[in-house]
Write a protein that holds these residues in place. Structure first.
Motif, short mmCIF file in Angstrom:
data_model
loop_
_atom_site.label_atom_id
_atom_site.label_comp_id
_atom_site.label_asym_id
_atom_site.label_seq_id
_atom_site.Cartn_x
_atom_site.Cartn_y
_atom_site.Cartn_z
N UNK A 108 5.89 0.82 7.23
CA UNK A 108 4.50 0.83 6.77
C UNK A 108 4.24 -0.31 5.79
N UNK A 109 3.10 -0.96 5.95
CA UNK A 109 2.58 -1.89 4.95
C UNK A 109 1.23 -1.32 4.54
N UNK A 110 1.06 -1.10 3.24
CA UNK A 110 -0.20 -0.57 2.72
C UNK A 110 -0.93 -1.68 1.97
N UNK A 126 -3.35 0.98 6.23
CA UNK A 126 -1.92 1.09 6.56
C UNK A 126 -1.70 0.48 7.94
N UNK A 127 -0.76 -0.47 7.99
CA UNK A 127 -0.44 -1.13 9.24
C UNK A 127 1.08 -1.23 9.38
N UNK A 128 1.51 -1.61 10.56
CA UNK A 128 2.95 -1.78 10.78
C UNK A 128 3.41 -3.11 10.21
N UNK A 129 4.69 -3.23 9.87
CA UNK A 129 5.21 -4.52 9.44
C UNK A 129 5.01 -5.62 10.50
N UNK A 130 5.06 -5.26 11.76
CA UNK A 130 4.83 -6.23 12.83
C UNK A 130 3.41 -6.77 12.79
N UNK A 131 2.44 -5.89 12.58
CA UNK A 131 1.03 -6.31 12.48
C UNK A 131 0.82 -7.16 11.23
#
Length: 72
Positions: free
Chosen positions: A28-30, A43-48
């Motif tokens: 998670x990246x917030x 909240x997005x994925x580290x890949x995004x």
């Protein structure tokens, strides 16, 4: 619920316009507005997040550097 450890973007402006990013929770990246710490989170994925940062590096006015560097 886990606690996000937010850090200000390295592109903070003098007027305080910036985002804060937390990368301490797995998968998670917030992202939040630094002026509204109690406001909504994105909240997005580290890949995004990596894809977004890669795209922004090529945009004029973005300095060509990372949008976020974790504290040393």
């Amino acid at each position: 619920m886990s606690h996000f450890n937010f850090h200000k973007s390295t592109y903070s402006t003098i007027t305080g316009e910036c985002v804060e990013v937390a990368v301490n929770i797995p998968h998670t990246v917030a992202i939040r507005d630094s002026k509204r710490p109690g406001g909504p989170l994105l909240r997005i994925t580290p890949t995004a997040w990596k894809a977004f940062r890669t795209h922004m590096r090529g945009e004029p006015g973005c300095g060509g550097g990372p949008l976020f560097r974790p504290p040393a």
